[in-house]
Scaffold this motif. Structure first.
Motif, PDB file in Angstrom:
ATOM      1  N   PRO A   1       1.153  -1.077   9.432  1.00 54.80           N
ATOM      2  CA  PRO A   1       1.843  -0.228   8.450  1.00 54.80           C
ATOM      3  C   PRO A   1       3.101  -0.860   7.880  1.00 54.80           C
ATOM      4  CG  PRO A   1       1.133   1.072  10.336  1.00 54.80           C
ATOM      5  CD  PRO A   1       0.924  -0.359  10.708  1.00 54.80           C
TER       6      PRO A   1
ATOM      7  N   VAL B   1       2.135  -3.016   4.812  1.00 54.71           N
ATOM      8  CA  VAL B   1       1.439  -2.408   3.673  1.00 54.71           C
ATOM      9  C   VAL B   1       2.417  -2.226   2.519  1.00 54.71           C
ATOM     10  CG1 VAL B   1       0.187  -0.382   2.836  1.00 54.71           C
ATOM     11  CG2 VAL B   1      -0.221  -1.246   5.162  1.00 54.71           C
ATOM     12  N   GLU B   2       2.111  -2.820   1.390  1.00 49.95           N
ATOM     13  CA  GLU B   2       2.966  -2.677   0.216  1.00 49.95           C
ATOM     14  C   GLU B   2       2.767  -1.292  -0.402  1.00 49.95           C
ATOM     15  OE1 GLU B   2       2.279  -5.854  -2.471  1.00 49.95           O
ATOM     16  OE2 GLU B   2       2.678  -7.438  -0.975  1.00 49.95           O
ATOM     17  N   GLU B   3       3.868  -0.719  -0.841  1.00 45.65           N
ATOM     18  CA  GLU B   3       3.831   0.661  -1.336  1.00 45.65           C
ATOM     19  C   GLU B   3       2.870   0.810  -2.514  1.00 45.65           C
ATOM     20  OE1 GLU B   3       4.447   4.588  -1.231  1.00 45.65           O
ATOM     21  OE2 GLU B   3       5.212   3.102   0.201  1.00 45.65           O
TER      22      GLU B   3
ATOM     23  N   GLU C   1       0.133  -0.669  -2.989  1.00 43.51           N
ATOM     24  CA  GLU C   1      -1.265  -0.820  -2.589  1.00 43.51           C
ATOM     25  C   GLU C   1      -1.717   0.250  -1.601  1.00 43.51           C
ATOM     26  OE1 GLU C   1      -1.561  -5.710  -2.969  1.00 43.51           O
ATOM     27  OE2 GLU C   1      -1.600  -4.731  -0.997  1.00 43.51           O
ATOM     28  N   ARG C   2      -0.808   1.114  -1.224  1.00 38.00           N
ATOM     29  CA  ARG C   2      -1.104   2.088  -0.164  1.00 38.00           C
ATOM     30  C   ARG C   2      -2.317   2.941  -0.498  1.00 38.00           C
ATOM     31  NH1 ARG C   2      -0.236   7.341   0.186  1.00 38.00           N
ATOM     32  NH2 ARG C   2      -0.043   8.345   2.256  1.00 38.00           N
ATOM     33  N   ASP C   3      -2.320   3.572  -1.664  1.00 33.78           N
ATOM     34  CA  ASP C   3      -3.412   4.486  -2.020  1.00 33.78           C
ATOM     35  C   ASP C   3      -4.738   3.743  -2.144  1.00 33.78           C
ATOM     36  OD1 ASP C   3      -1.577   6.508  -2.024  1.00 33.78           O
ATOM     37  OD2 ASP C   3      -1.318   6.543  -4.206  1.00 33.78           O
TER      38      ASP C   3
ATOM     39  N   ILE D   1      -6.069   2.928   1.422  1.00 28.70           N
ATOM     40  CA  ILE D   1      -6.657   4.104   2.066  1.00 28.70           C
ATOM     41  C   ILE D   1      -8.032   4.388   1.492  1.00 28.70           C
ATOM     42  CG2 ILE D   1      -6.419   6.602   2.360  1.00 28.70           C
ATOM     43  CD1 ILE D   1      -3.396   6.181   2.479  1.00 28.70           C
TER      44      ILE D   1
ATOM     45  N   THR E   1      -5.035   7.942   6.573  1.00 27.93           N
ATOM     46  CA  THR E   1      -3.693   8.086   6.005  1.00 27.93           C
ATOM     47  C   THR E   1      -2.639   8.115   7.102  1.00 27.93           C
ATOM     48  OG1 THR E   1      -4.594   9.322   4.126  1.00 27.93           O
ATOM     49  CG2 THR E   1      -2.229   9.535   4.554  1.00 27.93           C
TER      50      THR E   1
ATOM     51  N   VAL F   1      -2.173   4.521   8.374  1.00 27.46           N
ATOM     52  CA  VAL F   1      -1.500   3.650   7.404  1.00 27.46           C
ATOM     53  C   VAL F   1      -0.013   3.976   7.320  1.00 27.46           C
ATOM     54  CG1 VAL F   1      -1.359   3.060   4.941  1.00 27.46           C
ATOM     55  CG2 VAL F   1      -3.589   3.219   6.062  1.00 27.46           C
ATOM     56  N   ASP F   2       0.348   5.230   7.501  1.00 24.47           N
ATOM     57  CA  ASP F   2       1.750   5.654   7.406  1.00 24.47           C
ATOM     58  C   ASP F   2       2.453   5.712   8.766  1.00 24.47           C
ATOM     59  OD1 ASP F   2       1.367   5.924   4.696  1.00 24.47           O
ATOM     60  OD2 ASP F   2       0.979   8.083   4.783  1.00 24.47           O
TER      61      ASP F   2
ATOM     62  N   LYS G   1       4.573   4.389  10.665  1.00 25.93           N
ATOM     63  CA  LYS G   1       5.731   3.523  10.896  1.00 25.93           C
ATOM     64  C   LYS G   1       6.616   4.143  11.964  1.00 25.93           C
ATOM     65  CE  LYS G   1       5.598   1.714   6.198  1.00 25.93           C
ATOM     66  NZ  LYS G   1       6.327   1.550   4.932  1.00 25.93           N
TER      67      LYS G   1
END
Length: 658
Positions: A161, A164-166, A168-170, A173, A188, A191-192, A194
């Motif tokens: 996490p 993961v670049e902001e 590219e997040r969606d 997922i 989700t 991935v989040d 943190k």
């Protein structure tokens, strides 16, 4: 002149009332006298008890009258405290605080100064864990290397996490959810997650699928190598091979029995454990390289294994039997096929249970019935009690103590040779021969043929069957055992009995594992099996001819004959015990057939067992066709040449010419 004493009674509750001696005078205001003005209070009449209070001589007060109030309690004594010096307490408290601070400072100096390296290493070790690196599990193959079980390389895909670049997040997922059919909410959350650095999102991903995902160039993705156990479909060996659990350890069948050989040795790697419990792989954390497991090569033939399973399954379904087993071997005891039905899919363990997982060829015991008569005949011939041409008077029924034994068919009283007794599977004739042999000798031969003891295959769940000591045999036990009742065997044991006869009287302990193959390809054969001569070669040849007569026109199993080959075998039909009542009533039957081919030069042995077939339950009719089908395929598979010579004529009846 003295002041006259006031002799009025005093109420102690009134102010100014006199208490006891020494009491302090009241300081409160004095109440006015209620006495009317105008003179003194008159005295009481003489001799009477006036109301005036009398005072005793000597200053003592007269007793209190009944009903008067008690005297007031004495005043409380107040303790007087002297105020201490506060400077002393402050001084003591300050000293204590200084001592505590000195101790803390000394401990801090020790941790951060003197022993800093030691404590730093200990703290690091608390965050470090050593984990296993999965290794390649060995294959289970047939004699030609065709796999029954193998491991394939896969990937466990994880996400970091923090990486993961902001932007590219969606998209990340969406790719994970779509490609691996995952729950969007779970993905989700990972991935989040943190400040976590390691979240596994998909396991057992094929290398191709991982490469396709990796080519998308998404940030924060990674993968680790793992292995998945795969069982090729349509092998028919599930009950024998077994399966592994979710942790990769063998649980059933050969997977469990040979787990130490197949598993190899996992590697070791150190990882750092984050505060949330996730594992963070470290560069240079490898402790030990994984060591791959060894392959196990079986004596089975994969094509024959599948065909035997299919033939058995079709017959079980056709006769609506509870189940069945087939064992195919060569005369040297090498198992070429071992099938059991019903079975299960090794790739769908959840839909089956322990009953389906059991290998019935060794785990299910049954009364062998007439297939056991070959041992009675072998003992009689080997001990010189009779000959194949000896004639016996064989009635339909025979009274033996309190029990009546009968033949399966009422042909009246016959004069049969020993050949004829075997060909027609006469119970009465076999019992007469067993009487000549005796209990102790018959038991010894049964033991030498391998009954009542483990087969030597060492397969999980194997049952050795029951063969009681002859000292415990009662009145009708000898005749019962001689025709295959009152004892129990498994299919592999009876296959070994017929392999011994086919092998000229030498019993070779059954063998299933040919050897192991190291990761570098080096083959190590298994130890040579134990070999024991049970009967002479002459006796074995005599039995081969007797068993060939069983498949003749006058025998009980003409269904077992195969065009172009001479076939020897024996039928068996026995009652089954009802497990709920422990009695034969309503228990059904067990139909069996055991034999070998070619009869003149035996190569292959087939044992067929059907548990409680419906409609037809005699061994020749129920199990004979399965024997024929499987033996025909086996002869072609191993390219056994047809028989050129016709079988010799053997005499079955007294008045018949041989």
């Amino acid at each position: 002149m003295s002041t006259p004493r006031d002799r009025r009674p005093r109420d102690p509750r009134r102010p100014g009332a006199t208490g006891r001696s020494g009491s302090r005078p009241s300081k409160g205001p004095q109440r006015q006298s209620r006495r009317p003005s105008g003179g003194a209070r008159p005295r009481s009449a003489a001799g009477g008890g006036g109301s005036a209070r009398q005072v005793r001589r000597g200053g003592e007060r007269p007793p209190r009258r009944r009903g008067s109030s008690p005297p007031p309690p004495p005043p409380l004594l107040r303790r007087t405290f002297r105020q201490g010096d506060p400077r002393k307490r402050i001084k003591v408290g300050g000293i204590i605080i200084v001592v505590i601070l000195v101790l803390f400072a000394g401990r801090l100096t020790q941790i951060q100064g003197i022993n800093a390296d030691t404590y730093a290493e200990a703290a690091a070790n608390l965050r470090m864990q050593t984990i296993d690196i999965p290794t390649l599990r060995g294959r289970i193959t047939d004699s030609e290397g065709n796999p029954f079980a193998l491991s394939v390389e896969v990937r466990n895909v994880f996400v970091d996490p923090e990486e993961v670049e902001e932007g590219e997040r969606d998209r990340l997922i969406d790719e994970l959810v779509t490609r691996f059919d995952l729950d969007e909410e779970d993905v989700t959350e990972k991935v989040d997650a943190k400040p976590s650095r390691y979240q596994v999102v998909a396991r057992k991903v094929s290398p191709t699928d991982w490469q396709d995902l990796r080519s998308e160039g998404l940030s924060g993705l990674g993968a680790e190598v793992d292995y998945q156990r795969v069982y090729p479909e349509e092998t028919g060996a599930a009950d024998l091979v077994g399966f592994v659990g979710s942790e990769g350890y063998g649980l059933e069948g050969l997977e469990g029995y040979l787990d130490d050989t197949l598993a190899g040795e996992a590697g070791k790697r150190q990882v750092e454990v984050a505060q949330d419990g996730t594992q963070i792989p470290m560069a240079g954390g490898l402790v030990r390289e994984p060591e791959a497991g060894q392959d196990v090569r079986l004596t089975l033939d994969r094509d024959l294994q599948w065909y035997a399973y299919q033939a058995l399954a079709d017959r079980v379904e056709e006769l609506d039997a509870q189940g069945g087993s087939v064992v195919v071997s060569n005369k040297e005891g090498e198992i070429l096929a071992m099938a059991d039905y019903p079975s299960y899919s090794q790739n769908d363990i959840a839909s089956s249970g322990a009953e389906e997982w059991a290998n019935g060829a060794v785990a299910a015991t049954f009364e062998p019935g007439s297939t056991n008569k070959v041992i009675t005949m072998a003992a009689a011939l080997e001990e010189g009690k009779t000959t194949p041409e000896t004639v016996y008077t064989v009635p339909y029924a025979l009274q033996y103590y309190d029990q009546t034994f009968r033949n399966s068919t009422n042909n009246g009283t016959q004069r049969l040779t020993v050949n004829g007794i075997m060909a027609q599977s006469s119970n009465v004739g076999t019992i007469k021969i067993a009487d000549q042999v005796g209990a102790n000798v018959l038991h010894r031969y049964m033991t030498d043929f391998g009954l009542g003891q483990p087969t030597g295959l060492s397969l999980p769940g194997e049952e050795a069957g029951v063969l009681t000591d002859p000292d415990d045999w009662w009145g009708t036990q000898l005749p019962s055992v001689s025709i295959g009742h009152g004892l129990s065997v498994n299919a592999a044991q009876m296959a070994s009995v017929y392999a011994t006869i086919a092998n000229g009287g030498v019993r070779v302990e059954p063998r299933l594992i040919a050897g192991t193959v190291a990761p570098d390809g080096e083959f190590t054969p298994s130890e040579e099996p134990e070999r024991t001569r049970v009967i002479s070669e002459e006796t074995a040849e005599q039995l081969q001819l007797m068993l060939e007569a069983v498949t003749g026109d006058e025998g009980t199993a003409p269904q077992a004959r195969i065009d172009g080959y001479r076939v020897a075998g024996k039928t068996g039909t026995a009652n089954r015990i009802d497990p709920e009542t422990g009695r034969y009533d309503e228990g059904g039957y067990t139909a069996t057939f055991a034999g070998f081919a070619p009869a003149d030069d035996p190569e292959l042995v087939v044992q067929v067992v059907l548990h409680d077939p419906q409609g037809t339950y005699y061994g020749g009719e129920a199990a004979g066709p399965v024997f024929n089908d499987i033996m025909s395929f086996a002869l072609k598979t191993f390219k056994v040449p047809p028989t050129d010579e016709e079988p010799p004529a053997i005499r079955l009846f007294e008045n018949e010419e041989g």
